[in-house]
Design a protein around this motif. Structure first.
Motif, mmCIF file in Angstrom:
data_model
loop_
_atom_site.group_PDB
_atom_site.id
_atom_site.type_symbol
_atom_site.label_atom_id
_atom_site.label_comp_id
_atom_site.label_asym_id
_atom_site.label_seq_id
_atom_site.Cartn_x
_atom_site.Cartn_y
_atom_site.Cartn_z
ATOM 1 N N LYS A 61 63.399 7.858 54.609
ATOM 2 C CA LYS A 61 63.980 7.038 55.671
ATOM 3 C C LYS A 61 65.078 6.127 55.114
ATOM 4 C CE LYS A 61 62.799 3.898 59.415
ATOM 5 N NZ LYS A 61 61.754 3.098 60.080
ATOM 6 N N GLU A 66 64.349 14.830 65.082
ATOM 7 C CA GLU A 66 64.068 14.562 63.672
ATOM 8 C C GLU A 66 63.982 13.068 63.420
ATOM 9 O OE1 GLU A 66 63.256 15.497 59.721
ATOM 10 O OE2 GLU A 66 63.297 16.748 61.525
ATOM 11 N N LYS A 67 64.869 12.319 64.087
ATOM 12 C CA LYS A 67 64.858 10.865 63.930
ATOM 13 C C LYS A 67 63.558 10.270 64.436
ATOM 14 C CE LYS A 67 67.486 6.725 65.143
ATOM 15 N NZ LYS A 67 68.647 6.181 65.873
ATOM 16 N N ARG A 68 63.125 10.758 65.597
ATOM 17 C CA ARG A 68 61.861 10.265 66.149
ATOM 18 C C ARG A 68 60.693 10.599 65.215
ATOM 19 N NH1 ARG A 68 62.637 12.303 72.417
ATOM 20 N NH2 ARG A 68 64.183 10.692 73.036
ATOM 21 N N MET A 100 60.912 10.978 61.991
ATOM 22 C CA MET A 100 60.988 10.158 60.791
ATOM 23 C C MET A 100 60.608 8.716 61.057
ATOM 24 S SD MET A 100 61.648 12.098 58.322
ATOM 25 C CE MET A 100 61.939 10.812 57.108
ATOM 26 N N GLU A 101 60.811 8.271 62.287
ATOM 27 C CA GLU A 101 60.478 6.883 62.600
ATOM 28 C C GLU A 101 58.970 6.664 62.667
ATOM 29 O OE1 GLU A 101 62.502 6.036 66.191
ATOM 30 O OE2 GLU A 101 64.434 5.632 65.219
ATOM 31 N N ALA A 153 68.674 16.465 66.101
ATOM 32 C CA ALA A 153 68.764 15.264 65.265
ATOM 33 C C ALA A 153 67.914 14.150 65.849
ATOM 34 C CB ALA A 153 70.207 14.838 65.133
ATOM 35 N N LEU A 154 67.929 14.039 67.173
ATOM 36 C CA LEU A 154 67.130 13.007 67.827
ATOM 37 C C LEU A 154 65.640 13.235 67.595
ATOM 38 C CD1 LEU A 154 67.102 10.529 69.684
ATOM 39 C CD2 LEU A 154 67.102 12.077 71.651
ATOM 40 N N GLN A 188 73.743 6.911 56.703
ATOM 41 C CA GLN A 188 74.316 6.510 57.984
ATOM 42 C C GLN A 188 75.262 5.320 57.823
ATOM 43 O OE1 GLN A 188 73.790 8.299 60.722
ATOM 44 N NE2 GLN A 188 75.261 7.010 61.845
ATOM 45 N N ILE A 206 68.207 8.197 54.447
ATOM 46 C CA ILE A 206 68.919 8.521 55.692
ATOM 47 C C ILE A 206 69.690 7.306 56.198
ATOM 48 C CG2 ILE A 206 68.579 9.147 58.113
ATOM 49 C CD1 ILE A 206 66.212 10.875 57.190
ATOM 50 N N GLU A 207 69.087 6.136 56.129
ATOM 51 C CA GLU A 207 69.766 4.916 56.597
ATOM 52 C C GLU A 207 70.990 4.611 55.742
ATOM 53 O OE1 GLU A 207 66.746 1.966 56.576
ATOM 54 O OE2 GLU A 207 65.874 2.606 58.506
#
Length: 473
Positions: A453, A431-433, A435-436, A428-429, A460, A456-457
């Motif tokens: 993005k 994937e987050k990186r 996506m950022e 997940a980390l 969350q 996803i936010e």
């Protein structure tokens, strides 16, 4: 209707440029040059190469350089024995009864044309290289240029050579007295052949007889004088031919004499050289004897040393009371020298062989040293790599020990759950990186990234609201 015409056959001057019409003479009608017929027009030098080059090579084998033939064409051209080529001219009638442009002249052209076509076949030893039927002069006439030659010649000189006399003899014309030469016989034969062809075309050979009408005294004397002149000219021609033949024989004899002189001089030179070699050999023998006298003490010492080792007996034998020096040298000293030389040569050979063996072992040793150095380097590299692997192994072993300790304390299931949870969080980390980071490229891709993005936010935020519901103030 049968025509009676004279048939002429004569020896030409052999003007090739005139025959080929490379220039226009005064008696030539330039407007009728195109009527001429060229049956054969070859380069004379090239024909000489074709006929005689191989014979020249055969002749030069084994000959001294000064007696070899380098250019047969030039040899004949500069010589006096034979002509480079011969020319004959044939004609039917004269300008009054067989003129060019008339019907009779046309008949003459047909006869000459038929005659020349079989000329080479009838005369294989007369190599034709130029043949022309001229119709740009007063009367049609035929020029034939040829090289008379003979093959398989058994006499002196080349086996294939220029020779009019021998070429005509092969054709069957043996010749008789000086007024009945081979050339005259052959010319009369060719005129008869031409007359036979002319007869088939309605032209009979008119041979002038000796009967003449009554002439006045002046004309009679003039006629007789002309006959005498012709007879003298013919006699001169015969004498010239005979003189040329004698000149050729004299030239051959002189050549033979010169060869004998050369052989004699060569023999004298060889004799002098042999005498000089004998004198040099005598001097060399004397020099060897002097050297033997100088080397005798050294040989004596060497003989003693070799004798001590029991190899060969090298003391000089005593000469007999009446023994001469030459037999003593040949029968006693010389064999001893040969024996010593052979023994020394054998020892030298062994030394050379040992040196080769030593050199071979040196090379092998050097090669072994190099191989050992290479192996040592490889061993050092392996040791370094082994040290690194040992450190890695130690770290892995420590990690394994810690893992076993955790499993022993928490249990396998708990540890497995924690591990799987960590794996999910790690993914997940990542994937987050991912996506950022805004993707590079088109605006459309960037908009798509922004939409994902945002979704996803929002998800969350919803999770956070559910997680912390009831804790709000």
């Amino acid at each position: 209707m049968t025509l009676k015409r004279t048939i002429s056959g004569m020896i030409g001057t052999g003007s090739l440029a005139h025959n080929r019409r490379e220039f226009i003479a005064e008696n030539v009608d330039s407007d009728r040059v195109q009527l001429n017929i060229c049956y054969q027009n070859e380069n004379l030098k090239e024909v000489y190469k074709e006929l005689f080059d191989e014979a020249v090579e055969r002749y030069n084998i084994g000959k001294r350089k000064d007696r070899q033939i380098t250019n047969y064409y030039e040899k004949i051209r500069q010589g006096k024995q034979e002509k480079l080529f011969h020319e004959v001219i044939f004609q039917i009638g004269n300008r009054e009864d067989m003129a060019v442009g008339t019907a009779e002249g046309g008949q003459a052209v047909k006869v000459l044309d038929e005659y020349v076509k079989d000329f080479q076949k009838r005369n294989p030893t007369l190599r034709v290289f130029g043949c022309y039927l001229h119709q740009d002069e007063a009367t049609p006439h035929l020029h034939i240029d040829f090289i008379p030659y003979v093959t398989d010649w058994k006499g002196k000189g080349m086996d294939t050579r220029v020779s009019l006399k021998q070429a005509l003899k092969i054709l069957g014309f043996q010749g008789g007295n000086k007024h009945d030469t081979e050339l005259n016989q052959w010319m009369n034969h060719e005129k008869e052949v031409l007359a036979g062809i002319a007869k088939e075309h309605g032209i009979e050979w008119e041979q002038k007889g000796s009967h003449e009408e009554h002439l006045d005294v002046y004309n009679f004397k003039k006629k007789e004088r002309k006959k005498e002149v012709q007879k003298l000219e013919q006699e001169k021609e015969y004498l010239t031919a005979e003189n040329e033949e004698l000149t050729a024989q004299i030239a051959e004899s002189r050549a033979d004499i010169q060869i004998l002189k050369d052989d004699k001089e060569q023999a004298i030179r060889e004799k002098q050289e042999a005498e000089q070699r004998a004198e040099d050999a005598e001097k060399e023998l004397k020099s060897l004897e002097d050297r033997r006298n100088v080397l005798q003490p050294i040989m004596d010492n060497a003989s003693k040393e070799i004798k001590e080792y029991g190899m060969i007996k090298t003391f000089l034998p005593e000469a007999g009371t009446f023994e001469r020096a030459v037999p003593y040298r040949e029968n006693k000293i010389k064999p001893l020298f040969i024996k010593m030389k052979n023994q020394i040569a054998a020892l030298a050979g062994k030394v050379v062989e040992l040196n080769k063996m030593v050199e071979s072992w040196k090379n092998k040793y050097q090669k072994s040293v190099e191989e050992c150095d290479n192996i040592q380097k490889q061993l050092d590299d392996v040791r370094k790599e082994n040290g690194k692997l040992s450190n890695d192994n130690q770290r892995l072993q420590e990690t394994s020990d810690r893992y076993d300790r955790v499993v022993r304390i928490l249990g396998m299931e708990t540890v497995e759950d924690v591990v799987q949870q960590d794996i999910k969080e790690q993914r997940a980390l990542e994937e987050k990186r991912r996506m950022e980071q805004m993707p590079k490229g088109s605006v459309l891709k960037q908009l798509e990234w922004a939409t994902q993005k945002s979704q996803i936010e929002n998800q969350q935020r919803k999770k956070n609201k559910t997680k912390y519901k009831g804790l709000e103030i």
